[in-house]
Design a protein around this motif. Structure first.
Motif, PDB file in Angstrom:
ATOM      1  N   SER A   1       6.951  33.128  28.281  1.00 24.31           N
ATOM      2  CA  SER A   1       6.495  31.891  27.644  1.00 24.31           C
ATOM      3  C   SER A   1       7.577  30.829  27.821  1.00 24.31           C
ATOM      4  O   SER A   1       8.769  31.153  27.959  1.00 24.31           O
ATOM      5  CB  SER A   1       6.214  32.118  26.157  1.00 24.31           C
ATOM      6  N   ASN A   2       7.155  29.580  27.833  1.00 23.94           N
ATOM      7  CA  ASN A   2       8.099  28.453  27.936  1.00 23.94           C
ATOM      8  C   ASN A   2       9.112  28.649  29.062  1.00 23.94           C
ATOM      9  O   ASN A   2      10.322  28.469  28.870  1.00 23.94           O
ATOM     10  CB  ASN A   2       8.819  28.238  26.609  1.00 23.94           C
ATOM     11  N   GLU A   3       8.619  29.029  30.223  1.00 23.49           N
ATOM     12  CA  GLU A   3       9.514  29.167  31.370  1.00 23.49           C
ATOM     13  C   GLU A   3       9.826  27.782  31.933  1.00 23.49           C
ATOM     14  O   GLU A   3       8.927  27.022  32.314  1.00 23.49           O
ATOM     15  CB  GLU A   3       8.889  30.037  32.461  1.00 23.49           C
ATOM     16  N   THR A   4      11.095  27.468  32.017  1.00 25.42           N
ATOM     17  CA  THR A   4      11.514  26.121  32.407  1.00 25.42           C
ATOM     18  C   THR A   4      11.045  25.763  33.806  1.00 25.42           C
ATOM     19  O   THR A   4      10.588  24.638  34.047  1.00 25.42           O
ATOM     20  CB  THR A   4      13.045  26.003  32.314  1.00 25.42           C
ATOM     21  N   ASN A   5      11.165  26.684  34.726  1.00 23.83           N
ATOM     22  CA  ASN A   5      10.789  26.365  36.105  1.00 23.83           C
ATOM     23  C   ASN A   5       9.295  26.072  36.221  1.00 23.83           C
ATOM     24  O   ASN A   5       8.871  25.244  37.034  1.00 23.83           O
ATOM     25  CB  ASN A   5      11.184  27.511  37.039  1.00 23.83           C
TER      26      ASN A   5
ATOM     27  N   GLU B   1      25.257  21.432  27.361  1.00 23.53           N
ATOM     28  CA  GLU B   1      26.111  20.569  28.181  1.00 23.53           C
ATOM     29  C   GLU B   1      25.380  20.052  29.422  1.00 23.53           C
ATOM     30  O   GLU B   1      25.953  19.328  30.223  1.00 23.53           O
ATOM     31  CB  GLU B   1      27.375  21.324  28.625  1.00 23.53           C
ATOM     32  N   GLN B   2      24.117  20.437  29.583  1.00 24.12           N
ATOM     33  CA  GLN B   2      23.303  20.035  30.730  1.00 24.12           C
ATOM     34  C   GLN B   2      23.966  20.434  32.065  1.00 24.12           C
ATOM     35  O   GLN B   2      23.955  19.686  33.036  1.00 24.12           O
ATOM     36  CB  GLN B   2      23.035  18.537  30.720  1.00 24.12           C
ATOM     37  N   THR B   3      24.535  21.644  32.088  1.00 23.50           N
ATOM     38  CA  THR B   3      25.128  22.122  33.341  1.00 23.50           C
ATOM     39  C   THR B   3      24.100  22.801  34.233  1.00 23.50           C
ATOM     40  O   THR B   3      24.333  22.969  35.433  1.00 23.50           O
ATOM     41  CB  THR B   3      26.255  23.128  33.053  1.00 23.50           C
ATOM     42  N   HIS B   4      22.962  23.223  33.638  1.00 19.86           N
ATOM     43  CA  HIS B   4      21.941  23.901  34.437  1.00 19.86           C
ATOM     44  C   HIS B   4      20.643  23.999  33.631  1.00 19.86           C
ATOM     45  O   HIS B   4      20.638  23.860  32.409  1.00 19.86           O
ATOM     46  CB  HIS B   4      22.410  25.301  34.828  1.00 19.86           C
ATOM     47  N   PHE B   5      19.548  24.238  34.355  1.00 19.34           N
ATOM     48  CA  PHE B   5      18.282  24.546  33.705  1.00 19.34           C
ATOM     49  C   PHE B   5      18.277  26.012  33.280  1.00 19.34           C
ATOM     50  O   PHE B   5      18.758  26.883  34.014  1.00 19.34           O
ATOM     51  CB  PHE B   5      17.110  24.289  34.657  1.00 19.34           C
ATOM     52  N   VAL B   6      17.728  26.269  32.098  1.00 19.11           N
ATOM     53  CA  VAL B   6      17.685  27.626  31.570  1.00 19.11           C
ATOM     54  C   VAL B   6      16.408  28.326  32.017  1.00 19.11           C
ATOM     55  O   VAL B   6      15.462  27.696  32.495  1.00 19.11           O
ATOM     56  CB  VAL B   6      17.779  27.629  30.029  1.00 19.11           C
ATOM     57  N   LEU B   7      16.391  29.642  31.847  1.00 15.75           N
ATOM     58  CA  LEU B   7      15.205  30.423  32.196  1.00 15.75           C
ATOM     59  C   LEU B   7      14.049  30.092  31.258  1.00 15.75           C
ATOM     60  O   LEU B   7      12.915  29.878  31.697  1.00 15.75           O
ATOM     61  CB  LEU B   7      15.535  31.916  32.131  1.00 15.75           C
TER      62      LEU B   7
END
Length: 722
Positions: A508-512, A554-560
């Protein structure tokens, strides 16, 4: 064994192979692989049922080695030559009787985008086996022909008496124990062996091999050769050739373990000579599309096997010339884009990207204005025209001929337009198993709601942008809007569901997925010219990045997943269409941040799909690499090249593989997937240069082969600095 991992020569042509034979640098037992050692060499790769490969770990013993069908079944295919009365096996004689047939010496193996070439010595004479499968997507006739060339070339003969032989066996039919033979000899000299399965039901398979068609071995005499044929026990037939150099005046026999053979007598050869064989697999009824038979496009002009094979031979010089131009241009273009390692990846991917597709027309009318393409989901459940197989592969079609995006989507769109699919999101595929493209009237297709809705909208815009054909997309605009509305309503609070990477399980709520949905909504806004959708897509993107819903703090990456999973990550490859199409759904900062992060989670052979896995998908990684700044992009290219050339596996290029040993698996080894056309995604970097950018493929289609296009200025090219 010596492996030469050198960069491509640029002209990945036959000339390179020929000249290398006379360099004097080869020693007995040493093999040079050019440009690199691949996992497996494509031999005859044209469609899902004509897909023969030579595992690279067999090349050193090529005279003994049999090729394989893409799924791993052994195929009988031998090549023997006779030089001044002594026979030599060049390929495929596993039980070599060296009292009669000696093994030739293998010197060199090469692959280009369209050829696999093996250089050998038999006695004092040099031979080259050139396995040539044309890739000419704009030439529907040539691309649809279900045959591949084997050209046997002779070099450096100073008056030797030479004969050339090839055979195939019943394993090509998928049911060797029920195989039957038909042999034709024609007034124009063509000899054609056809092997089929007795009383096979239409559209049946055995372990992914077709049972209802016929395997073909054909050739014709040249001005300097005579041709003979024989079938029977392999030892007897091959011994006959070894003794006599001729197969005539013998009785044909056929049992389940027989071979069908053809032999050319070239007589006394001075200098150079060559012989062509054709190997293929024909199905008159190729596809069951919604209960109607569809057949190969070529049959509109060449309806019989003899006519089709004759044309195939007549077309050889033109096809060869165009293939050498493609090989050269593609190597140069890819090298200029991302270096010689990238050129190697693209070259090995080209035939495979088209090798899972049939290009068809209706079998009753043979109407060449009703052209449809069907793609098989190889190495999994064999679905037909799976949207999330077309999606990762589409960069190759964008580069070589964007019309193929429409050709594969049109069968799906007709089905959706007939209102036979009732769920609110788009269908996953057009049939449970190839070649039955019959839809899912029971509404039981694999559910990937967000995935497939986003894919369909992005693919539709990609086609329109690449071709200027808005007429095609406009006719289905209400269907596209239905799925855009589904994304608007369901792509932030995402229910537990699968993405394209179903092996990783549902989330659920998968960022990609949310990224894909935002780009898909924006794509529909562009497609429909309705600004409201474009604004919503941008708002969703801003929520995911600028408001940090889909990133760590920190907005270093998109999360799963979001929210509350800051330590997780997944490769956000769905940003790629946003970059390719210049949609600017996501900000430059959202794109740029990935270059900095993904170097930090790099394994021995690249970056895994997400933080839970030890495996990567090569297609998605090349998509993501195309969004990176140069240094990080090059890391991804280097890692895929290292996996492709590591010598740890011998499958047709697998797009799913282990990147590191974190879960105890062996890095650099493949998982499950063989020969999938999704390697078309490896063209993602090239696609940034623009659609139809390979000029050597600029084939002028007759009116009946063209789809009406709109204003080509609708395409807005995006050419970021690479």
């Amino acid at each position: 064994m010596q492996f030469d991992f050198q960069a491509p020569l640029g002209l990945g042509s036959l000339c390179a192979s020929i000249l290398s034979l006379f360099s004097g640098n080869h020693q007995q037992g040493q093999i040079t692989h050019h440009p690199v050692l691949p996992p497996s060499y494509p031999l005859a790769v044209r469609n899902p049922y004509l897909s023969a490969w030579m595992p690279s770990d067999r090349v050193q013993q090529l005279p003994y080695a049999e090729p394989q069908f893409w799924a791993g079944q052994e195929l009988g295919w031998s090549v023997i030559v006779r030089v001044d009365g002594q026979a030599y096996s060049l390929m495929g004689v596993p039980d070599l009787d060296e009292d009669q047939i000696l093994p030739a010496t293998v010197h060199r193996a090469e692959f280009t985008s369209t050829h696999s070439i093996f250089d050998l010595t038999a006695g004092s004479v040099r031979f080259t086996l050139d396995f040539f499968s044309p890739v000419t997507p704009s030439n529907y006739l040539r691309q649809s022909l279900p045959f591949s060339y084997l050209n046997v070339q002779v070099f450096g003969s100073y008056g030797s008496d030479i004969q050339v032989y090839s055979d195939i066996d019943g394993r090509w039919t998928g049911r060797e124990d029920r195989s039957v033979l038909d042999y034709e000899i024609h007034d124009d000299g063509f000899a054609i062996h056809s092997l089929s399965v007795e009383d096979a039901a239409k559209y049946t398979e055995a372990s992914d091999m077709a049972l209802w068609g016929k395997a073909i071995l054909a050739s014709r005499p040249t001005e300097s050769s005579s041709l003979s044929a024989l079938t029977g026990d392999p030892k007897s037939v091959r011994s006959r050739f070894a003794r006599e150099g001729d197969l005539s005046e013998q009785e044909f026999a056929w049992t389940y373990d027989s071979v069908a053979a053809l032999a050319h007598d070239l007589g006394t050869v001075y200098g150079e000579s060559s012989i062509n064989f054709a190997v293929g697999y024909e199905r008159e009824a190729a596809i069951n599309y919604l209960g109607e038979e569809y057949t190969g496009f070529y049959r509109a002009e060449y309806p019989t096997t003899h006519q089709a094979v004759a044309h195939f031979f007549d077309d050889y010089k033109a096809a060869l010339k165009e293939s050498l131009e493609l090989d050269q241009e593609l190597a140069a273009f890819a090298t200029a884009t991302a270096g010689p390692k990238y050129a190697d990846i693209v070259a090995l991917s080209t035939r495979q990207a088209y090798g899972g597709i049939d290009l068809t027309i209706p079998n009753d009318s043979l109407d060449t204005e009703d052209v449809l393409a069907f793609i098989k989901e190889l190495s999994s459940d064999g679905n037909v025209n799976t949207i999330d197989v077309i999606m990762p592969a589409f960069p190759v079609y964008w580069v070589l001929d964007p019309d193929w995006i429409r050709l594969m989507l049109e069968p799906v769109m007709r089905y959706l337009d007939a209102d036979r699919w009732h769920l609110p999101y788009t269908i996953h595929d057009l049939g449970t198993h190839y070649p039955h493209a019959i839809g899912h009237d029971d509404q039981e297709a694999e559910p990937m709601p967000i995935e497939e809705c986003g894919n369909l909208l992005i693919l539709a815009l990609s086609y329109a942008r690449a071709t200027g054909d808005t007429d095609w997309t406009d006719q289905y605009l209400k269907i596209f809007q239905k799925y855009a509305d589904y994304l608007v309503d369901n792509s932030i609070d995402i229910a537990n569901q699968l993405s394209s990477n179903d092996a990783a399980g549902p989330l659920s709520n998968e960022t990609n997925l949310a990224i894909k949905a935002a780009v898909g909504i924006k794509a529909f806004g562009e497609l429909s010219r309705i600004d409201q959708y474009s604004r919503i897509g941008e708002e969703h993107a801003s929520l995911l990045f600028e408001e940090s819903l889909g990133t760590d703090e920190e907005q270093t990456h998109f999360v799963l997943q979001y929210p509350d999973h800051p330590e997780s990550w997944k490769t956000p490859y769905n940003l790629y269409p946003d970059v390719l199409l210049g949609l600017n759904t996501f900000s430059e900062d959202a794109i740029r941040v990935n270059s900095e992060f993904y170097s930090t989670v790099r394994g021995k052979y690249g970056v895994a799909l997400d933080n839970r896995q030890d495996w990567a998908k090569s297609d998605w990684n090349m998509w993501l690499a195309a969004t990176f700044e140069t240094n990080t992009r090059n890391e991804f290219v280097d890692d895929l090249w290292a996996y492709m050339t590591n010598g740890k596996h011998n499958w047709p290029f697998s797009d799913r593989y282990i990147t590191d040993s974190v879960h105890g698996n062996v890095p650099g080894t493949p998982i499950l997937c063989r020969a999938r056309p999704t390697v078309g995604g490896h063209f993602a970097l090239l696609a940034l240069k623009g659609p139809a950018s390979i000029q050597s493929l600029s084939f002028k289609k007759p009116t009946s082969m063209r789809h009406q296009r709109g204003d080509a200025s609708y395409f807005k090219p995006h050419s970021p600095e690479l």
